[in-house]
Write a protein that holds these residues in place. Structure first.
Motif, PDB file in Angstrom:
ATOM      1  N   GLY A   1      -7.030  -7.819   0.914  1.00 57.41           N
ATOM      2  CA  GLY A   1      -7.033  -8.711   2.062  1.00 57.41           C
ATOM      3  C   GLY A   1      -8.202  -9.677   2.004  1.00 57.41           C
ATOM      4  O   GLY A   1      -9.149  -9.501   1.221  1.00 57.41           O
ATOM      5  N   THR A   2      -8.126 -10.705   2.856  1.00 56.41           N
ATOM      6  CA  THR A   2      -9.164 -11.741   2.830  1.00 56.41           C
ATOM      7  C   THR A   2      -9.907 -11.850   4.162  1.00 56.41           C
ATOM      8  O   THR A   2     -11.122 -11.731   4.190  1.00 56.41           O
ATOM      9  N   GLU A   3      -9.165 -12.088   5.253  1.00 55.54           N
ATOM     10  CA  GLU A   3      -9.833 -12.142   6.563  1.00 55.54           C
ATOM     11  C   GLU A   3      -8.946 -11.503   7.623  1.00 55.54           C
ATOM     12  O   GLU A   3      -7.740 -11.349   7.407  1.00 55.54           O
TER      13      GLU A   3
ATOM     14  N   THR B   1      -1.735  -8.411   3.865  1.00 53.42           N
ATOM     15  CA  THR B   1      -1.738  -8.929   2.485  1.00 53.42           C
ATOM     16  C   THR B   1      -0.454  -9.712   2.169  1.00 53.42           C
ATOM     17  O   THR B   1      -0.421 -10.423   1.172  1.00 53.42           O
TER      18      THR B   1
ATOM     19  N   HIS C   1      -4.183 -11.104   9.720  1.00 58.34           N
ATOM     20  CA  HIS C   1      -2.883 -11.043   9.035  1.00 58.34           C
ATOM     21  C   HIS C   1      -2.908  -9.874   8.068  1.00 58.34           C
ATOM     22  O   HIS C   1      -3.854  -9.084   8.070  1.00 58.34           O
TER      23      HIS C   1
ATOM     24  N   GLY D   1       0.815  -1.211   0.000  1.00 62.26           N
ATOM     25  CA  GLY D   1       0.000   0.000   0.000  1.00 62.26           C
ATOM     26  C   GLY D   1       0.852   1.266   0.000  1.00 62.26           C
ATOM     27  O   GLY D   1       0.478   2.281  -0.589  1.00 62.26           O
TER      28      GLY D   1
ATOM     29  N   GLY E   1      -9.248  -2.324   7.439  1.00 63.98           N
ATOM     30  CA  GLY E   1      -8.040  -2.474   6.624  1.00 63.98           C
ATOM     31  C   GLY E   1      -8.327  -3.272   5.358  1.00 63.98           C
ATOM     32  O   GLY E   1      -7.893  -2.902   4.258  1.00 63.98           O
ATOM     33  N   ILE E   2      -9.067  -4.353   5.504  1.00 63.73           N
ATOM     34  CA  ILE E   2      -9.392  -5.207   4.352  1.00 63.73           C
ATOM     35  C   ILE E   2     -10.193  -4.410   3.321  1.00 63.73           C
ATOM     36  O   ILE E   2      -9.930  -4.487   2.114  1.00 63.73           O
TER      37      ILE E   2
ATOM     38  N   GLY F   1      -1.995  -3.859  -1.221  1.00 61.24           N
ATOM     39  CA  GLY F   1      -2.112  -3.424   0.174  1.00 61.24           C
ATOM     40  C   GLY F   1      -2.967  -2.171   0.334  1.00 61.24           C
ATOM     41  O   GLY F   1      -3.457  -1.594  -0.639  1.00 61.24           O
ATOM     42  N   GLY F   2      -3.122  -1.755   1.574  1.00 57.94           N
ATOM     43  CA  GLY F   2      -4.087  -0.697   1.887  1.00 57.94           C
ATOM     44  C   GLY F   2      -3.539   0.728   1.925  1.00 57.94           C
ATOM     45  O   GLY F   2      -4.267   1.684   1.701  1.00 57.94           O
TER      46      GLY F   2
ATOM     47  N   ASP G   1      -9.279  -4.630  11.580  1.00 63.82           N
ATOM     48  CA  ASP G   1      -8.800  -5.427  10.445  1.00 63.82           C
ATOM     49  C   ASP G   1      -9.818  -5.378   9.293  1.00 63.82           C
ATOM     50  O   ASP G   1      -9.425  -5.318   8.119  1.00 63.82           O
TER      51      ASP G   1
HETATM   52  P1  UTP Z   1      -1.802  -4.301   4.393  1.00 66.83           P
HETATM   53  O1  UTP Z   1      -1.462  -5.640   3.874  1.00 66.83           O
HETATM   54  O2  UTP Z   1      -1.718  -3.132   3.496  1.00 66.83           O
HETATM   55  O3  UTP Z   1      -1.009  -4.057   5.759  1.00 66.83           O
HETATM   56  O4  UTP Z   1      -3.257  -4.363   5.019  1.00 66.83           O
HETATM   57  P2  UTP Z   1       0.366  -3.447   6.153  1.00 66.83           P
HETATM   58  O5  UTP Z   1       1.455  -4.418   5.814  1.00 66.83           O
HETATM   59  O6  UTP Z   1       0.167  -3.069   7.590  1.00 66.83           O
HETATM   60  O7  UTP Z   1       0.506  -2.116   5.269  1.00 66.83           O
HETATM   61  P3  UTP Z   1       1.651  -1.573   4.283  1.00 66.83           P
HETATM   62  O8  UTP Z   1       1.578  -2.408   3.028  1.00 66.83           O
HETATM   63  O9  UTP Z   1       2.963  -1.740   5.008  1.00 66.83           O
HETATM   64  O10 UTP Z   1       1.272  -0.129   4.053  1.00 66.83           O
HETATM   65  C1  UTP Z   1      -3.780  -3.257   5.759  1.00 66.83           C
HETATM   66  C2  UTP Z   1      -4.489  -3.752   6.996  1.00 66.83           C
HETATM   67  O11 UTP Z   1      -5.666  -4.506   6.623  1.00 66.83           O
HETATM   68  C3  UTP Z   1      -5.881  -5.580   7.513  1.00 66.83           C
HETATM   69  C4  UTP Z   1      -4.801  -5.461   8.589  1.00 66.83           C
HETATM   70  O12 UTP Z   1      -5.317  -4.654   9.632  1.00 66.83           O
HETATM   71  C5  UTP Z   1      -3.689  -4.729   7.858  1.00 66.83           C
HETATM   72  O13 UTP Z   1      -2.798  -4.054   8.719  1.00 66.83           O
HETATM   73  N1  UTP Z   1      -5.845  -6.867   6.771  1.00 66.83           N
HETATM   74  C6  UTP Z   1      -5.250  -6.945   5.538  1.00 66.83           C
HETATM   75  C7  UTP Z   1      -6.436  -7.999   7.308  1.00 66.83           C
HETATM   76  O14 UTP Z   1      -6.971  -7.970   8.419  1.00 66.83           O
HETATM   77  N2  UTP Z   1      -6.447  -9.166   6.571  1.00 66.83           N
HETATM   78  C8  UTP Z   1      -5.871  -9.259   5.344  1.00 66.83           C
HETATM   79  O15 UTP Z   1      -5.923 -10.354   4.715  1.00 66.83           O
HETATM   80  C9  UTP Z   1      -5.260  -8.113   4.833  1.00 66.83           C
END
Ligand code: UTP
Length: 218
Positions: A105-107, A112, A110, A8, A65-66, A39-40, A62
């Motif tokens: 993201g999926t759940e 991405t 965790h 992200g 974030g997803i 990513g987010g 989370d």
């Molecule tokens: P990211 O994968 O972008 O997280 O997902 P990150 O690694 O913290 O961010 P960057 O890439 O370094 O900027 C963002 C948020 O979405 C939720 C988590 O809270 C994660 O921190 N998320 C993402 C999930 O809960 N499940 C997923 O499968 C993906």
């Protein structure tokens, strides 16, 4: 071919970076099969920050974030002629080869990173390329150590041990979440963590030496 994870921080540093997305995708147009996890970025951070202030629980944070990662994935999927936005790993595996699945993201539980590793596992691919602003895994936390250096190679097991000792949120050295390391080790998947240069991304997908850090699955 490798699964590509677009952090992200590179595609949405403070809102979507349209110019970067265009340059990046132009260099990937002949690389097939391809699967992309997005990513987010700043959108995820803004919503998770707001949710924290409103005292949402971790599961709810989370979910926010997803939703942000999926927003970015929709944007990237729409910009690829044969791109298809999907919500889950199984759906991505079902269209892989015929189209370019793009997912966020999926759940909860965790990031991405783990989605990318699970997708590589589902597809039988042995390489994941993770594109980050920081460009690799450092020998110590670069935010507090200005002389920190990017490691050429590191073992997933060593990163996992450090993460469990110090906590997985303990700074930029921990670019990879623990689940992604566990999946990499159980299925022998190599992770290449690189910087945002579109030529490096293309090169890494083609198996060329482009710098960054190679995370070995042991
Ligand atoms: P990211 O994968 O972008 O997280 O997902 P990150 O690694 O913290 O961010 P960057 O890439 O370094 O900027 C963002 C948020 O979405 C939720 C988590 O809270 C994660 O921190 N998320 C993402 C999930 O809960 N499940 C997923 O499968 C993906």
């Amino acid at each position: 071919m490798a699964v590509l994870n677009l952090g992200g921080s590179v595609i949405c540093p403070s809102g979507p970076d349209v110019g970067y997305i265009q340059r990046l995708l132009a260099g990937l147009s002949d690389i097939r099969p391809l699967a992309i996890v997005v990513g987010g970025g700043s959108t995820a951070r803004a919503y998770i920050g707001a949710g924290r202030e409103l005292e949402l629980n971790q599961f709810q944070l989370d979910l926010l974030g997803i939703a942000a990662t999926r927003l970015n994935a929709l944007l990237v999927a729409g910009a690829i002629p044969d791109g298809v936005f999907v919500e889950g790993v199984e759906e991505a595996a079902a269209v892989y080869g015929a189209a370019v699945p793009v997912l966020g993201g999926t759940e909860p539980g965790h990031t991405t990173d783990a989605v990318s590793l699970l997708l590589a596992e589902a597809l039988g691919e042995e390489d994941v390329v993770i594109v980050t602003k920081v460009g690799g895994v450092y020998d110590r936390d670069p935010t507090s150590h200005p002389d920190a250096r990017i490691l050429e190679e590191v073992e997933a097991g060593a990163l996992l041990r450090e993460a469990s000792e110090k906590g997985s949120t303990a700074g930029a050295r921990y670019v990879l979440d623990p689940l992604s390391l566990i999946i990499a080790m159980r299925s022998g998947i190599r992770i290449r963590v690189i910087g945002p240069d579109p030529e490096d991304v293309r090169g890494a997908l083609l198996g060329q030496e482009v710098g960054g850090t190679l995370v070995l699955p042991r």
